[in-house]
Write a protein that holds these residues in place. Structure first.
Motif, PDB file in Angstrom:
ATOM      1  N   ALA A 160       0.819  -1.219   0.000  1.00 30.16           N
ATOM      2  CA  ALA A 160       0.000   0.000   0.000  1.00 30.16           C
ATOM      3  C   ALA A 160       0.846   1.259   0.000  1.00 30.16           C
ATOM      4  CB  ALA A 160      -0.937  -0.002   1.211  1.00 30.16           C
ATOM      5  N   ASP A 161       2.083   1.174   0.506  1.00 25.32           N
ATOM      6  CA  ASP A 161       2.957   2.342   0.558  1.00 25.32           C
ATOM      7  C   ASP A 161       3.918   2.405  -0.624  1.00 25.32           C
ATOM      8  OD1 ASP A 161       1.814   3.290   2.852  1.00 25.32           O
ATOM      9  OD2 ASP A 161       3.267   2.355   4.198  1.00 25.32           O
ATOM     10  N   ASN A 162       3.646   1.658  -1.680  1.00 25.69           N
ATOM     11  CA  ASN A 162       4.505   1.681  -2.862  1.00 25.69           C
ATOM     12  C   ASN A 162       4.558   3.101  -3.414  1.00 25.69           C
ATOM     13  OD1 ASN A 162       5.557   1.365  -5.562  1.00 25.69           O
ATOM     14  ND2 ASN A 162       5.083  -0.801  -5.413  1.00 25.69           N
ATOM     15  N   PRO A 163       5.751   3.710  -3.496  1.00 20.50           N
ATOM     16  CA  PRO A 163       5.816   5.117  -3.890  1.00 20.50           C
ATOM     17  C   PRO A 163       5.858   5.370  -5.387  1.00 20.50           C
ATOM     18  CG  PRO A 163       8.000   4.351  -3.331  1.00 20.50           C
ATOM     19  CD  PRO A 163       7.064   3.180  -3.117  1.00 20.50           C
ATOM     20  N   ASP A 218      11.579   3.795  -4.601  1.00 15.48           N
ATOM     21  CA  ASP A 218      11.430   4.150  -6.008  1.00 15.48           C
ATOM     22  C   ASP A 218      12.737   3.864  -6.746  1.00 15.48           C
ATOM     23  OD1 ASP A 218      11.086   5.385  -8.474  1.00 15.48           O
ATOM     24  OD2 ASP A 218      10.125   7.174  -7.654  1.00 15.48           O
ATOM     25  N   SER A 219      12.667   3.030  -7.788  1.00 13.60           N
ATOM     26  CA  SER A 219      13.874   2.654  -8.520  1.00 13.60           C
ATOM     27  C   SER A 219      14.460   3.806  -9.320  1.00 13.60           C
ATOM     28  CB  SER A 219      13.592   1.461  -9.443  1.00 13.60           C
ATOM     29  OG  SER A 219      12.485   1.716 -10.283  1.00 13.60           O
ATOM     30  N   HIS A 220      13.757   4.934  -9.426  1.00  7.86           N
ATOM     31  CA  HIS A 220      14.370   6.114 -10.020  1.00  7.86           C
ATOM     32  C   HIS A 220      15.498   6.635  -9.128  1.00  7.86           C
ATOM     33  CE1 HIS A 220      10.487   6.176 -12.186  1.00  7.86           C
ATOM     34  NE2 HIS A 220      11.183   6.745 -13.151  1.00  7.86           N
ATOM     35  N   HIS A 221      15.392   6.359  -7.817  1.00  2.73           N
ATOM     36  CA  HIS A 221      16.320   6.942  -6.852  1.00  2.73           C
ATOM     37  C   HIS A 221      17.263   5.935  -6.195  1.00  2.73           C
ATOM     38  CE1 HIS A 221      13.964  10.527  -7.386  1.00  2.73           C
ATOM     39  NE2 HIS A 221      12.886   9.942  -6.917  1.00  2.73           N
ATOM     40  N   GLU A 222      16.896   4.662  -6.167  1.00  3.42           N
ATOM     41  CA  GLU A 222      17.719   3.624  -5.558  1.00  3.42           C
ATOM     42  C   GLU A 222      17.265   2.266  -6.078  1.00  3.42           C
ATOM     43  OE1 GLU A 222      16.558   2.767  -1.271  1.00  3.42           O
ATOM     44  OE2 GLU A 222      15.621   4.758  -1.561  1.00  3.42           O
ATOM     45  N   LEU A 223      17.975   1.208  -5.666  1.00  3.46           N
ATOM     46  CA  LEU A 223      17.645  -0.140  -6.119  1.00  3.46           C
ATOM     47  C   LEU A 223      16.759  -0.805  -5.077  1.00  3.46           C
ATOM     48  CD1 LEU A 223      17.969  -2.537  -8.060  1.00  3.46           C
ATOM     49  CD2 LEU A 223      20.095  -3.123  -6.853  1.00  3.46           C
ATOM     50  N   THR A 256      14.334  -2.310 -21.740  1.00  3.73           N
ATOM     51  CA  THR A 256      14.705  -1.943 -20.382  1.00  3.73           C
ATOM     52  C   THR A 256      13.965  -0.692 -19.933  1.00  3.73           C
ATOM     53  OG1 THR A 256      16.512  -0.430 -20.933  1.00  3.73           O
ATOM     54  CG2 THR A 256      17.049  -2.785 -20.801  1.00  3.73           C
ATOM     55  N   ASP A 257      13.761  -0.586 -18.626  1.00  2.00           N
ATOM     56  CA  ASP A 257      13.399   0.698 -18.052  1.00  2.00           C
ATOM     57  C   ASP A 257      14.615   1.618 -18.241  1.00  2.00           C
ATOM     58  OD1 ASP A 257      11.843   2.578 -16.784  1.00  2.00           O
ATOM     59  OD2 ASP A 257      11.423   1.360 -15.017  1.00  2.00           O
ATOM     60  N   ALA A 258      14.436   2.894 -18.007  1.00  2.00           N
ATOM     61  CA  ALA A 258      15.494   3.863 -18.318  1.00  2.00           C
ATOM     62  C   ALA A 258      16.785   3.527 -17.576  1.00  2.00           C
ATOM     63  CB  ALA A 258      15.026   5.263 -17.954  1.00  2.00           C
ATOM     64  N   LEU A 259      17.866   3.409 -18.317  1.00  2.00           N
ATOM     65  CA  LEU A 259      19.135   3.004 -17.724  1.00  2.00           C
ATOM     66  C   LEU A 259      19.807   4.127 -16.943  1.00  2.00           C
ATOM     67  CD1 LEU A 259      20.613   0.792 -20.590  1.00  2.00           C
ATOM     68  CD2 LEU A 259      19.476   0.053 -18.474  1.00  2.00           C
ATOM     69  N   GLU A 260      19.300   5.354 -17.066  1.00  2.00           N
ATOM     70  CA  GLU A 260      19.838   6.449 -16.267  1.00  2.00           C
ATOM     71  C   GLU A 260      19.322   6.388 -14.825  1.00  2.00           C
ATOM     72  OE1 GLU A 260      18.447  10.142 -17.886  1.00  2.00           O
ATOM     73  OE2 GLU A 260      16.382   9.819 -17.273  1.00  2.00           O
ATOM     74  N   MET A 261      18.274   5.601 -14.571  1.00  2.00           N
ATOM     75  CA  MET A 261      17.705   5.499 -13.234  1.00  2.00           C
ATOM     76  C   MET A 261      18.739   4.923 -12.270  1.00  2.00           C
ATOM     77  SD  MET A 261      13.941   4.104 -14.436  1.00  2.00           S
ATOM     78  CE  MET A 261      13.430   3.542 -12.805  1.00  2.00           C
ATOM     79  N   LYS A 262      18.691   5.391 -11.012  1.00  2.00           N
ATOM     80  CA  LYS A 262      19.684   4.948 -10.034  1.00  2.00           C
ATOM     81  C   LYS A 262      19.651   3.434  -9.829  1.00  2.00           C
ATOM     82  CE  LYS A 262      21.529   8.896  -8.730  1.00  2.00           C
ATOM     83  NZ  LYS A 262      20.875   9.825  -9.649  1.00  2.00           N
ATOM     84  N   THR A 300       6.006  11.868  -8.384  1.00  2.00           N
ATOM     85  CA  THR A 300       7.107  10.970  -8.684  1.00  2.00           C
ATOM     86  C   THR A 300       7.716  11.360 -10.034  1.00  2.00           C
ATOM     87  OG1 THR A 300       5.773   9.346  -9.878  1.00  2.00           O
ATOM     88  CG2 THR A 300       5.907   9.116  -7.475  1.00  2.00           C
ATOM     89  N   VAL A 301       8.901  10.809 -10.314  1.00  2.00           N
ATOM     90  CA  VAL A 301       9.526  11.050 -11.609  1.00  2.00           C
ATOM     91  C   VAL A 301       8.631  10.519 -12.727  1.00  2.00           C
ATOM     92  CG1 VAL A 301      11.518  10.520 -13.058  1.00  2.00           C
ATOM     93  CG2 VAL A 301      11.841  11.034 -10.628  1.00  2.00           C
ATOM     94  N   ALA A 302       8.009   9.357 -12.510  1.00  2.00           N
ATOM     95  CA  ALA A 302       7.139   8.765 -13.533  1.00  2.00           C
ATOM     96  C   ALA A 302       5.955   9.668 -13.849  1.00  2.00           C
ATOM     97  CB  ALA A 302       6.662   7.397 -13.083  1.00  2.00           C
ATOM     98  N   GLU A 303       5.379  10.275 -12.796  1.00  2.00           N
ATOM     99  CA  GLU A 303       4.214  11.130 -13.009  1.00  2.00           C
ATOM    100  C   GLU A 303       4.595  12.469 -13.637  1.00  2.00           C
ATOM    101  OE1 GLU A 303       1.871   9.503  -9.016  1.00  2.00           O
ATOM    102  OE2 GLU A 303       3.034  11.355  -8.967  1.00  2.00           O
ATOM    103  N   GLY A 304       5.684  13.056 -13.164  1.00  2.00           N
ATOM    104  CA  GLY A 304       6.020  14.399 -13.594  1.00  2.00           C
ATOM    105  C   GLY A 304       5.074  15.416 -12.961  1.00  2.00           C
TER     106      GLY A 304
END
Length: 484
Positions: free
Chosen positions: A133-136, A182-187, A255-261, A376-380
């Motif tokens: 439920a807390d998935n960001p 969030d995989s945009h910011h960490e693994l 792949t999802d964006a490879l620039e993501m952390k 989030t980054v995905a939402e913008g």
């Protein structure tokens, strides 16, 4: 001694790049002529439909079989409607309605719109089962928390998109729904046995593969039982043994964006991430959103260098490029679009609204308080809330942590208060503010994010929209009797 031209072209055929602005710069066109597979369009590339169509036409003039991709999920993730919010509800709302035929129609409409603009791959649907439920990062992008209906809606979404001649890309394999980072910011790590994935996270992927999805996107998540210390994007066990072997997927792995952390940090940069993803079995590499010609050439050099020093096998990269070519070939199919139904998304959003309690007594004079929340980054930064849809009611944007309940009651001056927010149960200060107000004032709560079990004591009503798109906002305003 320069890069071998043949190997450079081969490497380019596996890449999805990006560019700034509303028209492609010369370097972007030149890369297409040199063999680049395609581009992903972002909100900054979108001004209006005519401009987007002109942009894609210019790209296609440089390479007729260019892949043009976009994240157009409806709901909270939209690029075409980033300035206003999507006219379609997202997956959570469609899952709440529970009509797979409606899901298919909504995705067909999205596909028709993309096809008319010259976009041929949609990086959607999100088919993750949102079990946390807390998935960001997933939340309302998911059809729900139960894998059985999620699988049914996922298959319907793929069928709708591809009926329009737009390739679907189901994401994020093997499932991003149990993460709390969030995989945009960490693994993120999902530390469960593989059998849990098979029962909870993988059924929707089995369903979209059976439905013929042309592409599947990898997740930058760590599943120790499968991936060890690295992300699924770099895992032969995930992309080869599980996706290709056990689930029989024969299409294109993107792949999802490879620039993501979650990817770049694990690999030591975007170029090394590209090599690891190709070696693991990925076919088409999303470099990211902040891309220029220098970055593309740096990634190409890394791939060519890996071919030279044995980190990459030539046959593997040729296979990847071939699958990217196959995807481009499929998208050249021309499909006739049915007449557009401009109310489809809004009607769907109305069906998703759920009301607990009593809405009576609001009239047209309540104080509507919107609790500001980060995107989030995905939402913008896409507009959301009830503001564009109100007729006569005052709208007050606030920060929950910086607002005194007594001051809000004074501002209301006897009027009822409508509190609007996203993910209120985990928004700092929101629960305390809502409950303090509801204890002493008539309060209606509108939840436009992923709903939790939390319900504020004393609130007159709790309204859930399952998303914050333009369509969801209008549906909420109509349900409250506040719409213009």
């Amino acid at each position: 001694m320069g890069t071998d031209p043949g190997l450079r072209r081969l490497a380019l055929r596996t890449l999805l790049a990006a560019f700034p602005g509303s028209a492609p710069p010369d370097w972007a066109l030149e890369l297409l002529r040199d063999g680049l597979a395609g581009y992903t369009l972002f909100g900054r590339n979108v001004r209006d439909p005519d401009q987007v169509a002109a942009c894609t036409a210019a790209l296609r003039a440089a390479r007729s079989d260019v892949l043009l991709t976009i994240d157009e999920e409806g709901g909270d993730v939209t690029r075409l409607a980033h300035a206003t919010g999507s006219p379609y509800p997202g997956n959570a709302a469609l899952g709440a309605v529970g009509d797979v035929g409606l899901t298919r129609r909504v995705y067909r409409a999205i596909g028709d719109e993309l096809a008319a603009l010259g976009i041929n791959v949609n990086l959607a649907p999100t088919v993750d089962v949102n079990s946390a439920a807390d998935n960001p990062v997933i939340g309302t992008r998911s059809f729900g928390a139960d894998p059985v209906p999620v699988a049914a809606h996922a298959a319907a979404a793929v069928a709708g998109l591809q009926a329009a001649g737009v390739a679907a890309c189901a994401k994020h394999f093997p499932g991003h729904g149990a993460t709390v980072t969030d995989s945009h910011h960490e693994l993120p790590t999902v530390d469960v046995p593989v059998q849990v994935l098979r029962e909870r996270d993988l059924p929707p992927f089995a369903a979209v593969i059976a439905a013929g999805t042309r592409a599947v996107m990898t997740a930058h998540i760590r599943v120790p039982a499968l991936t060890g210390d690295g992300p699924a994007t770099f895992s032969p066990a995930v992309l080869g043994d599980l996706l290709r072997g056990e689930y029989g997927f024969t299409g294109t792995v993107i792949t999802d964006a490879l620039e993501m952390k979650g990817a770049a940090a694990a690999a030591g940069g975007t170029g090394p991430a590209a090599v690891l993803a190709l070696a693991a079995g990925a076919d088409l590499l999303c470099i990211g959103s902040e891309v220029d010609a220098t970055l593309v050439e740096r990634v190409v050099d890394e791939i060519v260098g890996a071919l030279d020093d044995g980190r990459l096998d030539l046959a593997r990269v040729e296979e990847a490029a071939g699958r990217a070519d196959d995807l481009a070939g499929w998208t050249r199919t021309v499909v006739d679009a049915p007449p557009a139904d401009g109310d489809l998304g809004y009607a769907a959003a109305r069906r998703a609204v759920r009301v607990e309690g009593v809405l009576a007594g609001l009239g047209t004079t309540p104080l509507v308080v919107q609790l500001l929340a980060a995107s989030t980054v995905a939402e913008g930064r896409v507009p959301w809330g009830l503001g564009p849809h109100l007729a006569g009611a005052e709208l007050l944007p606030i920060m929950a942590t910086e607002t005194d309940p007594g001051a809000l009651r004074e501002r209301a001056a006897g009027r009822p208060i409508v509190l609007v927010g996203r993910h209120l149960h985990r928004l700092p200060g929101a629960r305390e503010l809502v409950e303090a107000l509801a204890a002493a004032h008539p309060v209606t709560v509108v939840e436009m994010g992923w709903p939790s079990d939390w319900r504020p004591a004393g609130a007159r009503a709790f309204l859930t929209t399952y998303g914050a798109s333009h369509a969801n906002g209008r549906a909420a305003a109509e349900a409250l009797g506040l719409a213009g």
